[in-house]
Enzyme design. Sequence first.
Site, PDB file in Angstrom:
ATOM      1  N   HIS A 129       0.849  -1.208   0.000  1.00  0.00           N
ATOM      2  CA  HIS A 129       0.000   0.000   0.000  1.00  0.00           C
ATOM      3  C   HIS A 129       0.880   1.252   0.000  1.00  0.00           C
ATOM      4  CE1 HIS A 129      -3.127  -2.593   2.326  1.00  0.00           C
ATOM      5  NE2 HIS A 129      -3.584  -2.447   1.098  1.00  0.00           N
ATOM      6  N   LYS A 144     -17.523  -6.513   7.684  1.00  0.00           N
ATOM      7  CA  LYS A 144     -16.225  -7.156   7.464  1.00  0.00           C
ATOM      8  C   LYS A 144     -15.495  -7.257   8.793  1.00  0.00           C
ATOM      9  CE  LYS A 144     -13.409  -6.996   3.277  1.00  0.00           C
ATOM     10  NZ  LYS A 144     -12.664  -6.075   2.401  1.00  0.00           N
ATOM     11  N   ARG A 150      -2.141  -6.461  -8.129  1.00  0.00           N
ATOM     12  CA  ARG A 150      -1.035  -7.383  -7.877  1.00  0.00           C
ATOM     13  C   ARG A 150      -1.025  -8.450  -8.969  1.00  0.00           C
ATOM     14  NH1 ARG A 150      -3.059  -7.827  -1.890  1.00  0.00           N
ATOM     15  NH2 ARG A 150      -4.883  -7.413  -3.137  1.00  0.00           N
ATOM     16  N   SER A 194      -2.843  -7.639   3.231  1.00  0.00           N
ATOM     17  CA  SER A 194      -3.133  -7.518   4.661  1.00  0.00           C
ATOM     18  C   SER A 194      -3.471  -8.903   5.235  1.00  0.00           C
ATOM     19  CB  SER A 194      -4.312  -6.566   4.881  1.00  0.00           C
ATOM     20  OG  SER A 194      -4.010  -5.300   4.353  1.00  0.00           O
TER      21      SER A 194
HETATM   22  P1  ADP Z   1      -9.770  -3.933  -0.302  1.00  0.00           P
HETATM   23  O1  ADP Z   1     -10.320  -4.679   0.857  1.00  0.00           O
HETATM   24  O2  ADP Z   1     -10.621  -2.809  -0.792  1.00  0.00           O
HETATM   25  O3  ADP Z   1      -9.222  -4.776  -1.447  1.00  0.00           O
HETATM   26  P2  ADP Z   1      -7.036  -3.552   0.522  1.00  0.00           P
HETATM   27  O4  ADP Z   1      -6.583  -2.783   1.705  1.00  0.00           O
HETATM   28  O5  ADP Z   1      -6.818  -5.020   0.540  1.00  0.00           O
HETATM   29  O6  ADP Z   1      -8.540  -3.164   0.337  1.00  0.00           O
HETATM   30  O7  ADP Z   1      -6.384  -2.953  -0.781  1.00  0.00           O
HETATM   31  C1  ADP Z   1      -6.615  -1.661  -1.229  1.00  0.00           C
HETATM   32  C2  ADP Z   1      -6.072  -1.525  -2.629  1.00  0.00           C
HETATM   33  O8  ADP Z   1      -4.665  -1.687  -2.619  1.00  0.00           O
HETATM   34  C3  ADP Z   1      -6.608  -2.591  -3.611  1.00  0.00           C
HETATM   35  O9  ADP Z   1      -6.744  -2.010  -4.887  1.00  0.00           O
HETATM   36  C4  ADP Z   1      -5.513  -3.634  -3.621  1.00  0.00           C
HETATM   37  O10 ADP Z   1      -5.494  -4.347  -4.843  1.00  0.00           O
HETATM   38  C5  ADP Z   1      -4.287  -2.743  -3.473  1.00  0.00           C
HETATM   39  N1  ADP Z   1      -3.169  -3.467  -2.873  1.00  0.00           N
HETATM   40  C6  ADP Z   1      -3.189  -4.274  -1.802  1.00  0.00           C
HETATM   41  N2  ADP Z   1      -1.973  -4.781  -1.551  1.00  0.00           N
HETATM   42  C7  ADP Z   1      -1.147  -4.284  -2.504  1.00  0.00           C
HETATM   43  C8  ADP Z   1       0.247  -4.461  -2.818  1.00  0.00           C
HETATM   44  N3  ADP Z   1       1.018  -5.288  -2.123  1.00  0.00           N
HETATM   45  N4  ADP Z   1       0.743  -3.780  -3.871  1.00  0.00           N
HETATM   46  C9  ADP Z   1      -0.054  -2.986  -4.599  1.00  0.00           C
HETATM   47  N5  ADP Z   1      -1.365  -2.788  -4.386  1.00  0.00           N
HETATM   48  C10 ADP Z   1      -1.915  -3.430  -3.354  1.00  0.00           C
END
Ligand code: ADP
Length: 162
Positions: free
Chosen positions: A21, A45, A94, A132
């Site tokens: 992130h 969630k 990803r 996460s």
């Molecule tokens: P959500 O529950 O909305 O998917 P996340 O916190 O998991 O929220 O992710 C938010 C955004 O960041 C999403 O678009 C996800 O694909 C992206 N994301 C998550 N992890 C990574 C990473 N390691 N590298 C790049 N983008 C990421």
Amino acid sequence: MKTTGRAAVYPGSFDPITLGHLDIIRRTSKLYDEITIVIAASPDKQALFSIEERIAMIQAEVADCKNCKVAAHPGLTVEYAKRIGAQVIIRGLRAVVDFEYEVSMANVNRKLAPEIETVLFLAGPEFDFISSRVVKEVARHRGSLEGLVSPAVAKAVQLKFA
Ligand code: ADP
């Protein structure tokens, strides 16, 4: 709180915020005048961190980013984007598995608000395996979180599983 210039929102659960992130935030904060990281809080969630904890954690992580803001919004991201005058929704991609979900989200958001563009950023190769969910899984089994999250976030996650 109307923003000026080229503003973007970066919505997600951020439960917790990872180095993946942060890489997206670092890269996109150079391209837009303002990035608002929006914790898209969905009450159904099951989350490890409360909204308040996530806000504080993200604020600490982006403290040195002059044009980064942090907010939480329980409703539709497009409504929040419209409210602050952001024209862009940032999402990260990803692997192929992200693609289908991100495209459908982008299309729904386009339907709801055609004036707002979703821009997908490719994960950096050194971060593309980080999620996460993986962070929580590793922490649950007492594994090292180095290279997945910052030391401060690692501490907070480990405390939850202590
Ligand atoms: P959500 O529950 O909305 O998917 P996340 O916190 O998991 O929220 O992710 C938010 C955004 O960041 C999403 O678009 C996800 O694909 C992206 N994301 C998550 N992890 C990574 C990473 N390691 N590298 C790049 N983008 C990421």
